[in-house]
Design a protein around this motif. Structure first.
Motif, short mmCIF file in Angstrom:
data_model
loop_
_atom_site.label_atom_id
_atom_site.label_comp_id
_atom_site.label_asym_id
_atom_site.label_seq_id
_atom_site.Cartn_x
_atom_site.Cartn_y
_atom_site.Cartn_z
N GLU A 113 0.99 -1.12 0.03
CA GLU A 113 0.01 -0.01 -0.02
C GLU A 113 0.77 1.35 0.08
OE1 GLU A 113 -3.51 0.26 2.38
OE2 GLU A 113 -3.60 -1.98 2.87
N TYR A 114 0.20 2.21 -0.83
CA TYR A 114 1.06 3.71 -0.69
C TYR A 114 -0.06 4.47 -0.60
CZ TYR A 114 4.99 1.10 -2.83
OH TYR A 114 6.09 0.14 -3.17
N GLU A 116 -0.90 8.60 -0.29
CA GLU A 116 -0.35 10.10 -0.13
C GLU A 116 -0.81 11.15 0.69
OE1 GLU A 116 -1.53 11.68 -4.08
OE2 GLU A 116 -0.35 10.30 -5.44
N ARG A 141 6.80 -1.44 7.44
CA ARG A 141 6.74 0.15 6.90
C ARG A 141 7.91 0.23 6.18
NH1 ARG A 141 4.96 5.23 10.32
NH2 ARG A 141 2.88 3.71 10.68
N TYR A 142 7.86 0.75 4.97
CA TYR A 142 8.76 1.46 3.91
C TYR A 142 9.55 2.33 4.49
CZ TYR A 142 6.54 -1.99 0.57
OH TYR A 142 6.01 -3.21 0.11
N LEU A 147 9.99 4.88 -1.07
CA LEU A 147 8.65 5.45 -1.60
C LEU A 147 8.73 6.19 -2.88
CD1 LEU A 147 7.24 6.97 1.95
CD2 LEU A 147 6.98 4.59 0.84
N VAL A 151 4.25 9.93 -2.57
CA VAL A 151 3.75 8.83 -1.56
C VAL A 151 4.34 9.48 -0.05
CG1 VAL A 151 3.66 6.59 -0.55
CG2 VAL A 151 3.40 7.39 -2.96
N GLY A 154 4.02 4.18 3.05
CA GLY A 154 4.08 2.76 2.20
C GLY A 154 4.51 1.73 3.25
N ARG A 236 -2.79 2.10 -4.29
CA ARG A 236 -2.23 3.60 -4.07
C ARG A 236 -3.65 4.42 -3.78
NH1 ARG A 236 2.58 6.81 -6.71
NH2 ARG A 236 2.09 8.92 -5.96
N LEU A 288 5.97 -1.85 -8.61
CA LEU A 288 5.81 -1.97 -7.56
C LEU A 288 5.46 -3.02 -6.88
CD1 LEU A 288 4.28 1.69 -6.88
CD2 LEU A 288 6.60 1.15 -6.97
#
Length: 378
Positions: A113-114, A116, A141-142, A147, A151, A154, A236, A288
């Motif tokens: 998931e991303y 914004e 978590r990224y 990202l 974003v 993510g 996204r 992605l």
């Protein structure tokens, strides 16, 4: 029909099918002669649809058109907290189905998931809280450097993707194998179901739309079934609240590219401009799903094979699902008439299906023993 008592379930969407299967399982496991009613599933439309083949369903049969994947939403409101409980129970059932019924249409996959503009609920999530709330593992978590541009947040986790037509057919086959019965009928009222058989003990209204409930409205969704190949489901959310997602349908179901959420929109025909926008956004998501191993999308817009445009109207209800018992003010029969309402799941039918089914079964059992015990759940 059977000479014994009957339980009639209205609706062969994922909520109705899950409830029918769970109730049939309960009666078989119980083994008591007093708890062996006939379960009759009554619906206007039935599972059996392959995108790209001639259509046999309307846009209102939302379960056939769903993506579908398990994508949890942080439980920041009373409605979302209730749905989170149902989702966690459903996740547990999906774990079992993947292990014991691998051909049913449920497949494990990574969820990516991303966002914004994430709200506070997403920002506060961590691996422990996510697992406790959802029953899903693998939350990560990224880092900001990982990202895409634009974003703010993510993350990934282990989840499930469902091949909706395959899955609903599997539920129906299981229900029939256990002794359930079916009837095709276009009911005009939930109370009409009591006229189908003289020995109907209670009716479960899993109709989706609720027969004129003023709180129910359609949420139009348009997606595209394609031959894009992705190993994970990725979503996204843009700053304006719109979404783009890819959902692989394993078992040769292609990949769903989506999608729209259009409350109150009754259009059933796909929009060509919407299709183009969905595909363009989907291609941006494709690399992605491969994370860092795929620097560019595998396909161009011109190379995508569109298998089918899909439009479904999700039966959404203001305030969330209606899950409660109702008795008529003036019973028309000495045996009494009792309804259990279970409709209005919107776009979360697959995610909460087994949690809802379990609660319906809890409501059914005392009612079969004593209809006077009716009490609302919500």
């Amino acid at each position: 029909m059977s000479s014994g008592p009957s339980v009639i379930i209205i609706g062969a969407g994922v909520i109705g099918l899950s409830t029918a299967v769970r109730l049939q399982e309960k009666f078989q496991d119980d083994g008591k002669s007093t708890l062996q009613p006939l379960i009759l599933l009554v619906a206007k439309e039935w599972p059996a649809a392959i995108p790209g083949a001639p259509l046999r369903h309307s846009a209102d049969y939302a379960s056939m058109w769903a993506g579908a994947h398990v994508r949890p939403i942080p439980a920041t409101t009373p409605q979302l907290r209730q749905e989170a409980k149902w989702l966690k129970a459903t996740v547990a059932e999906f774990h079992r189905q993947v292990a014991e019924e691998p051909a049913c249409g449920v497949t494990r996959a990574a969820g990516i998931e991303y966002l914004e503009a994430p709200d506070e609920g997403y920002l506060k999530q961590d691996a422990g809280a996510f697992a406790a709330e959802t029953g899903l593992s693998g939350y990560k978590r990224y880092e900001p450097a990982e990202l895409p541009d634009g974003v703010a947040l993510g993350f990934e986790y282990d989840t499930f993707c469902i091949n909706a037509p395959v899955y609903c057919e599997a539920l129906l086959r299981k229900f029939l194998l256990m002794g359930g019965k079916t009837m095709k009928r276009d009911l005009k009222s939930e109370w009409e179901a009591f006229s189908i058989t003289e020995n109907a003990k209670l009716v479960i209204n899993a109709s989706g739309t609720g027969f004129g409930d003023p709180k129910v409205f359609p949420t139009r969704g348009q997606t595209v079934v394609t031959d894009i190949d992705v190993p994970a489901t990725v979503t996204r959310q843009y700053k304006d609240g719109t979404w783009s997602f890819l959902i692989p349908r394993f078992l040769h179901g292609g990949t769903i590219v989506g999608g729209t959420k259009e409350p109150g929109d009754w259009r059933s025909a796909p929009c060509k401009c919407t299709r183009t926008q969905l595909l363009e956004n989907g291609l941006k998501l494709q690399p992605l799903t491969h994370k860092k191993s795929c620097p560019a999308a595998d396909k161009t817009l011109e190379a995508i094979r569109v298998i089918s445009d899909v439009v479904g109207r999700r039966p959404t209800r203001q305030g969330g699902m209606r899950l409660e018992v109702e008795k008529p003010a003036v019973p028309r029969h000495a045996r009494g008439e009792v309804l259990i309402h279970a409709y209005g799941a919107g776009g979360r039918g697959y995610e909460i299906s087994w949690g809802v089914a379990d609660e319906v079964v809890e409501m059914v059992l005392p009612l079969l023993a004593d209809p006077g015990q009716a009490a609302a759940k919500l």
